[in-house]
Design an enzyme around this catalytic site. Sequence first.
Site, PDB file in Angstrom:
ATOM      1  N   GLY A 166       0.836  -1.196   0.000  1.00  0.00           N
ATOM      2  CA  GLY A 166       0.000   0.000   0.000  1.00  0.00           C
ATOM      3  C   GLY A 166       0.869   1.243   0.000  1.00  0.00           C
ATOM      4  O   GLY A 166       2.077   1.172   0.241  1.00  0.00           O
ATOM      5  N   CYS A 202       5.401  -6.038   1.430  1.00  0.00           N
ATOM      6  CA  CYS A 202       5.691  -4.594   1.325  1.00  0.00           C
ATOM      7  C   CYS A 202       5.101  -3.855   2.536  1.00  0.00           C
ATOM      8  O   CYS A 202       5.562  -4.056   3.650  1.00  0.00           O
ATOM      9  CB  CYS A 202       5.183  -4.049  -0.003  1.00  0.00           C
ATOM     10  SG  CYS A 202       5.816  -2.392  -0.391  1.00  0.00           S
ATOM     11  N   TYR A 203       4.071  -3.027   2.361  1.00  0.00           N
ATOM     12  CA  TYR A 203       3.476  -2.331   3.501  1.00  0.00           C
ATOM     13  C   TYR A 203       2.967  -3.325   4.534  1.00  0.00           C
ATOM     14  O   TYR A 203       3.121  -3.106   5.749  1.00  0.00           O
ATOM     15  CB  TYR A 203       2.327  -1.426   3.051  1.00  0.00           C
ATOM     16  CG  TYR A 203       1.684  -0.680   4.198  1.00  0.00           C
ATOM     17  CD1 TYR A 203       2.235   0.516   4.660  1.00  0.00           C
ATOM     18  CD2 TYR A 203       0.555  -1.178   4.832  1.00  0.00           C
ATOM     19  CE1 TYR A 203       1.668   1.194   5.728  1.00  0.00           C
ATOM     20  CE2 TYR A 203      -0.025  -0.501   5.903  1.00  0.00           C
ATOM     21  CZ  TYR A 203       0.538   0.685   6.350  1.00  0.00           C
ATOM     22  OH  TYR A 203      -0.020   1.353   7.409  1.00  0.00           O
ATOM     23  N   HIS A 231       7.767  -7.403  -3.790  1.00  0.00           N
ATOM     24  CA  HIS A 231       6.496  -7.853  -4.346  1.00  0.00           C
ATOM     25  C   HIS A 231       6.698  -9.183  -5.074  1.00  0.00           C
ATOM     26  O   HIS A 231       7.026  -9.208  -6.268  1.00  0.00           O
ATOM     27  CB  HIS A 231       5.935  -6.809  -5.326  1.00  0.00           C
ATOM     28  CG  HIS A 231       5.428  -5.577  -4.666  1.00  0.00           C
ATOM     29  ND1 HIS A 231       4.151  -5.484  -4.147  1.00  0.00           N
ATOM     30  CD2 HIS A 231       6.023  -4.381  -4.417  1.00  0.00           C
ATOM     31  CE1 HIS A 231       3.985  -4.284  -3.613  1.00  0.00           C
ATOM     32  NE2 HIS A 231       5.102  -3.595  -3.759  1.00  0.00           N
ATOM     33  N   GLU A 238       4.499 -11.134  -6.092  1.00  0.00           N
ATOM     34  CA  GLU A 238       3.391 -11.402  -7.015  1.00  0.00           C
ATOM     35  C   GLU A 238       3.646 -10.896  -8.427  1.00  0.00           C
ATOM     36  O   GLU A 238       2.980 -11.343  -9.375  1.00  0.00           O
ATOM     37  CB  GLU A 238       2.090 -10.801  -6.472  1.00  0.00           C
ATOM     38  CG  GLU A 238       1.978  -9.299  -6.511  1.00  0.00           C
ATOM     39  CD  GLU A 238       2.612  -8.593  -5.319  1.00  0.00           C
ATOM     40  OE1 GLU A 238       2.304  -7.404  -5.104  1.00  0.00           O
ATOM     41  OE2 GLU A 238       3.418  -9.231  -4.611  1.00  0.00           O
ATOM     42  N   SER A 278     -24.707 -14.923 -24.275  1.00  0.00           N
ATOM     43  CA  SER A 278     -24.243 -13.784 -25.058  1.00  0.00           C
ATOM     44  C   SER A 278     -23.406 -14.194 -26.250  1.00  0.00           C
ATOM     45  O   SER A 278     -23.193 -13.405 -27.170  1.00  0.00           O
ATOM     46  CB  SER A 278     -23.407 -12.850 -24.175  1.00  0.00           C
ATOM     47  OG  SER A 278     -22.188 -13.472 -23.822  1.00  0.00           O
ATOM     48  N   GLY A 279     -22.900 -15.426 -26.234  1.00  0.00           N
ATOM     49  CA  GLY A 279     -21.983 -15.864 -27.276  1.00  0.00           C
ATOM     50  C   GLY A 279     -20.542 -15.878 -26.818  1.00  0.00           C
ATOM     51  O   GLY A 279     -19.676 -16.435 -27.496  1.00  0.00           O
ATOM     52  N   GLY A 280     -20.257 -15.265 -25.661  1.00  0.00           N
ATOM     53  CA  GLY A 280     -18.908 -15.258 -25.130  1.00  0.00           C
ATOM     54  C   GLY A 280     -18.624 -16.481 -24.279  1.00  0.00           C
ATOM     55  O   GLY A 280     -19.514 -17.276 -23.965  1.00  0.00           O
ATOM     56  N   VAL A 281     -17.371 -16.616 -23.863  1.00  0.00           N
ATOM     57  CA  VAL A 281     -16.958 -17.787 -23.102  1.00  0.00           C
ATOM     58  C   VAL A 281     -17.612 -17.811 -21.721  1.00  0.00           C
ATOM     59  O   VAL A 281     -17.970 -18.878 -21.209  1.00  0.00           O
ATOM     60  CB  VAL A 281     -15.416 -17.845 -22.984  1.00  0.00           C
ATOM     61  CG1 VAL A 281     -14.862 -16.633 -22.282  1.00  0.00           C
ATOM     62  CG2 VAL A 281     -14.976 -19.115 -22.273  1.00  0.00           C
ATOM     63  N   ASP A 282     -17.825 -16.655 -21.095  1.00  0.00           N
ATOM     64  CA  ASP A 282     -18.342 -16.624 -19.727  1.00  0.00           C
ATOM     65  C   ASP A 282     -19.742 -17.227 -19.647  1.00  0.00           C
ATOM     66  O   ASP A 282     -20.006 -18.111 -18.832  1.00  0.00           O
ATOM     67  CB  ASP A 282     -18.353 -15.188 -19.192  1.00  0.00           C
ATOM     68  CG  ASP A 282     -16.994 -14.525 -19.263  1.00  0.00           C
ATOM     69  OD1 ASP A 282     -15.988 -15.248 -19.298  1.00  0.00           O
ATOM     70  OD2 ASP A 282     -16.947 -13.286 -19.304  1.00  0.00           O
ATOM     71  N   SER A 283     -20.649 -16.720 -20.474  1.00  0.00           N
ATOM     72  CA  SER A 283     -22.019 -17.242 -20.410  1.00  0.00           C
ATOM     73  C   SER A 283     -22.080 -18.685 -20.898  1.00  0.00           C
ATOM     74  O   SER A 283     -22.884 -19.475 -20.406  1.00  0.00           O
ATOM     75  CB  SER A 283     -22.967 -16.361 -21.222  1.00  0.00           C
ATOM     76  OG  SER A 283     -22.620 -16.339 -22.588  1.00  0.00           O
ATOM     77  N   ALA A 284     -21.209 -19.056 -21.840  1.00  0.00           N
ATOM     78  CA  ALA A 284     -21.200 -20.446 -22.327  1.00  0.00           C
ATOM     79  C   ALA A 284     -20.768 -21.410 -21.231  1.00  0.00           C
ATOM     80  O   ALA A 284     -21.363 -22.472 -21.044  1.00  0.00           O
ATOM     81  CB  ALA A 284     -20.284 -20.575 -23.538  1.00  0.00           C
ATOM     82  N   LYS A 304     -10.840 -14.796 -15.437  1.00  0.00           N
ATOM     83  CA  LYS A 304     -11.082 -15.292 -16.791  1.00  0.00           C
ATOM     84  C   LYS A 304     -10.294 -16.565 -17.096  1.00  0.00           C
ATOM     85  O   LYS A 304     -10.827 -17.489 -17.713  1.00  0.00           O
ATOM     86  CB  LYS A 304     -10.738 -14.211 -17.807  1.00  0.00           C
ATOM     87  CG  LYS A 304     -10.885 -14.630 -19.265  1.00  0.00           C
ATOM     88  CD  LYS A 304     -12.334 -14.784 -19.676  1.00  0.00           C
ATOM     89  CE  LYS A 304     -12.953 -13.445 -19.944  1.00  0.00           C
ATOM     90  NZ  LYS A 304     -14.316 -13.550 -20.534  1.00  0.00           N
TER      91      LYS A 304
END
Length: 517
Positions: free
Chosen positions: A57, A84-85, A171, A173, A225-231, A372
């Site tokens: 932070g 870090c912080y 860091h 990460e 919707s046709g995208g990967v998420d809704s599929a 994702k």
Amino acid sequence: MVFQRESVLVIDYGAQYAQLIARRVREAHVYSEILPHTASVDQIMAKRPSAIILSGGPASVQEPGAPQVPAALFEQGVPIFGICYGFQAMAWALGGQVEATDLPEFGRTDLTVAGPGTLLSGLPERFSVWMSHSVAVRQAPPGFQALASTPGSPVAAMEDTGRRLAGVQWHPEVMHSEHGQAVLDHFLHEIAGLGHDWTSSAIVDQAVESIRVQVGDAPVLCGLSGGVDSAVAAALVQRAVGDQLTCVFVDHGLLRQGEAEAVERDFVAATGARLVVADAADDFLGHLAGVTDPERKRKIIGERFIRAFEAQARELGGDKGIPFLVQGTLYPDVVESGGGTGTATIKSHHNVGGLPEDLSFELVEPLRTLFKDEVRAVGEALGLPAGLVWRQPFPGPGLAIRIIGEVTRERLAVLRAADAIAREELAAAGLDRSIWQFPVVLLAEVHSVGVQGDERTYGNPVVLRPVTSEDAMTADWGRLPYELLERISTRITNEVHQINRVVLDVTSKPPATIEWE
């Protein structure tokens, strides 16, 4: 059956990288969530964390009003790791010496390991880490072993394995820190003693069981919707409840070229699910007429989606209706829409902040806690085809948020043509998997003077916005070959007569978002 999973809470002290820390924990096959530093000890412990990570932070622990780590948190018997912080705050709270350093360190810094302990076990005696600090731990708290140092940090890493506490000044990460994932793995698995139970198959099993508990034997509607998420969301729900699911694809008139036909063809072929197609283009475009503000666009689209689903629920469900609606909401959608305590609203995602208050459905959101890349892994585990799983993300509001200005049929036709050229050339170059997303943005309210065929033109510019990313929480602009950019630009200006200028967006996220609106 209720699943009990190990989980890590990332306490966010205002870090740029809190979401990245959460992702790296999941890469170590441990579930993680983010909480703001304003959460009390009771609120933290109510979530029954298996371990806690204190993020970095911008504050200094010695500044008046700086956020502190309550000493009571270290008395809960939960493993804690400071970064870090968070590392400095841990040292300060437990009696260590923390002071401003004469040698602030920002960027790549050489670390020297004095004694590896458990945290740095098996790592080289010297390696490069990413620092960002002007305050340092001079002396570790009682009971801690100092493990490493840098020129500006006398104690750059420490651990107390008896109490399962550890931390680092750098860091781990970020990809610029060498051996960063190994350091996190050592804390999670060796010091905290956590397992490896956050896997694609475990996610599927838990999601399927949760869906069954939530919906019982009721009918379920899924907005596709046709995208990967809704599929992937639809495939999960279908595995859980089978024929109780009906998928509805609302063609809102804001899709890319060929998208509607591809959804009807590919999704049914991949899943065998029942699919109903609703043509709602006139409704959506009618409500968007005259609207230029991007937040209003998103909220209108979110509201019209729900109204379209409600109409289908009445038609398909009769008097009883359909009580549940499935959405492919992801964790970044929730974060950007201000869906967590202490988070700012960056933009309202149509399926989170854009939902109407009088929502008549109970939402089923099996992907709400996922990034994702985890969604793609789940899609593969469910057996969905690669062409569907690895399709580039496309926003639910569609091309409406890639037209800067009012959305009209004419402007949609122009943008569709330019977008199709860009996607075709990217695929032909073999780069559609290396580029995370490739928005093409029409600056509909801007005109540019040009010359074509020895005549003056006054057309619209389009912006190419190729980006690379892991999870859409952060992104960098995609370095496409000049030859590819030239082909795209030449084809667009030759084939789409309303466009006479093509420009390239070279802004990362942050400070910009991936989409322009």
